[in-house]
Scaffold this motif. Structure first.
Motif, PDB file in Angstrom:
ATOM      1  N   GLU A   1       0.825  -1.203   0.000  1.00  0.00           N
ATOM      2  CA  GLU A   1       0.000   0.000   0.000  1.00  0.00           C
ATOM      3  C   GLU A   1       0.863   1.259   0.000  1.00  0.00           C
ATOM      4  OE1 GLU A   1      -0.824  -2.723   1.730  1.00  0.00           O
ATOM      5  OE2 GLU A   1      -2.952  -3.076   1.378  1.00  0.00           O
TER       6      GLU A   1
ATOM      7  N   LYS B   1       0.785   4.482  -2.517  1.00  0.00           N
ATOM      8  CA  LYS B   1       0.616   5.835  -1.966  1.00  0.00           C
ATOM      9  C   LYS B   1       1.746   6.743  -2.434  1.00  0.00           C
ATOM     10  CE  LYS B   1      -0.532   8.305   2.205  1.00  0.00           C
ATOM     11  NZ  LYS B   1      -0.917   8.224   3.600  1.00  0.00           N
TER      12      LYS B   1
ATOM     13  N   VAL C   1      -5.852   4.108   0.146  1.00  0.00           N
ATOM     14  CA  VAL C   1      -5.170   3.161  -0.736  1.00  0.00           C
ATOM     15  C   VAL C   1      -5.520   1.763  -0.251  1.00  0.00           C
ATOM     16  CG1 VAL C   1      -2.931   2.293  -1.496  1.00  0.00           C
ATOM     17  CG2 VAL C   1      -3.228   4.724  -1.126  1.00  0.00           C
ATOM     18  N   SER C   2      -5.839   0.876  -1.180  1.00  0.00           N
ATOM     19  CA  SER C   2      -6.073  -0.517  -0.780  1.00  0.00           C
ATOM     20  C   SER C   2      -5.627  -1.467  -1.885  1.00  0.00           C
ATOM     21  CB  SER C   2      -7.542  -0.759  -0.440  1.00  0.00           C
ATOM     22  OG  SER C   2      -8.348  -0.573  -1.581  1.00  0.00           O
ATOM     23  N   ILE C   3      -5.009  -2.542  -1.464  1.00  0.00           N
ATOM     24  CA  ILE C   3      -4.621  -3.616  -2.375  1.00  0.00           C
ATOM     25  C   ILE C   3      -5.547  -4.786  -2.064  1.00  0.00           C
ATOM     26  CG2 ILE C   3      -2.827  -5.302  -2.929  1.00  0.00           C
ATOM     27  CD1 ILE C   3      -0.774  -3.082  -2.552  1.00  0.00           C
TER      28      ILE C   3
ATOM     29  N   GLY D   1      -5.577  -3.041  -7.166  1.00  0.00           N
ATOM     30  CA  GLY D   1      -6.027  -2.289  -6.010  1.00  0.00           C
ATOM     31  C   GLY D   1      -6.672  -0.987  -6.410  1.00  0.00           C
TER      32      GLY D   1
END
Length: 86
Positions: free
Chosen positions: A14, A18, A30-32, A45
């Protein structure tokens, strides 16, 4: 605006996403996406940016950007559809 990013390495974190997107403006989240059983990255993501102009700039500049041996695929995220698995 939510941004969909795919085709990055499974070792991407992440913080890497970012850092990559922060050059273009403020990052909201932010996400995976990870496999629910193994916890391993599915190599895609999402990044959320509150300013649409900054988000579009990030999409235009990062789409097809070479990261390691892979080219990122970056686009505006489509609305999530609700469905049930039978």
């Amino acid at each position: 605006m939510d941004i969909h990013i795919s085709n990055f390495s499974a070792s991407f974190k992440e913080g890497d996403l970012k850092e990559l997107f922060s050059d273009f403006g403020t990052i909201k989240s932010v996400s995976i996406i990870r496999d629910r059983f193994t916890g391993e990255s599915k190599c895609f993501g999402f990044v959320s940016m509150p300013n649409e102009e900054e988000a579009l700039e990030a999409i235009n500049r990062l789409n097809n950007q070479q990261i390691g041996y892979r080219k990122l695929e970056v686009s505006k995220a489509q609305p999530r559809t609700n469905y049930r698995l039978l």
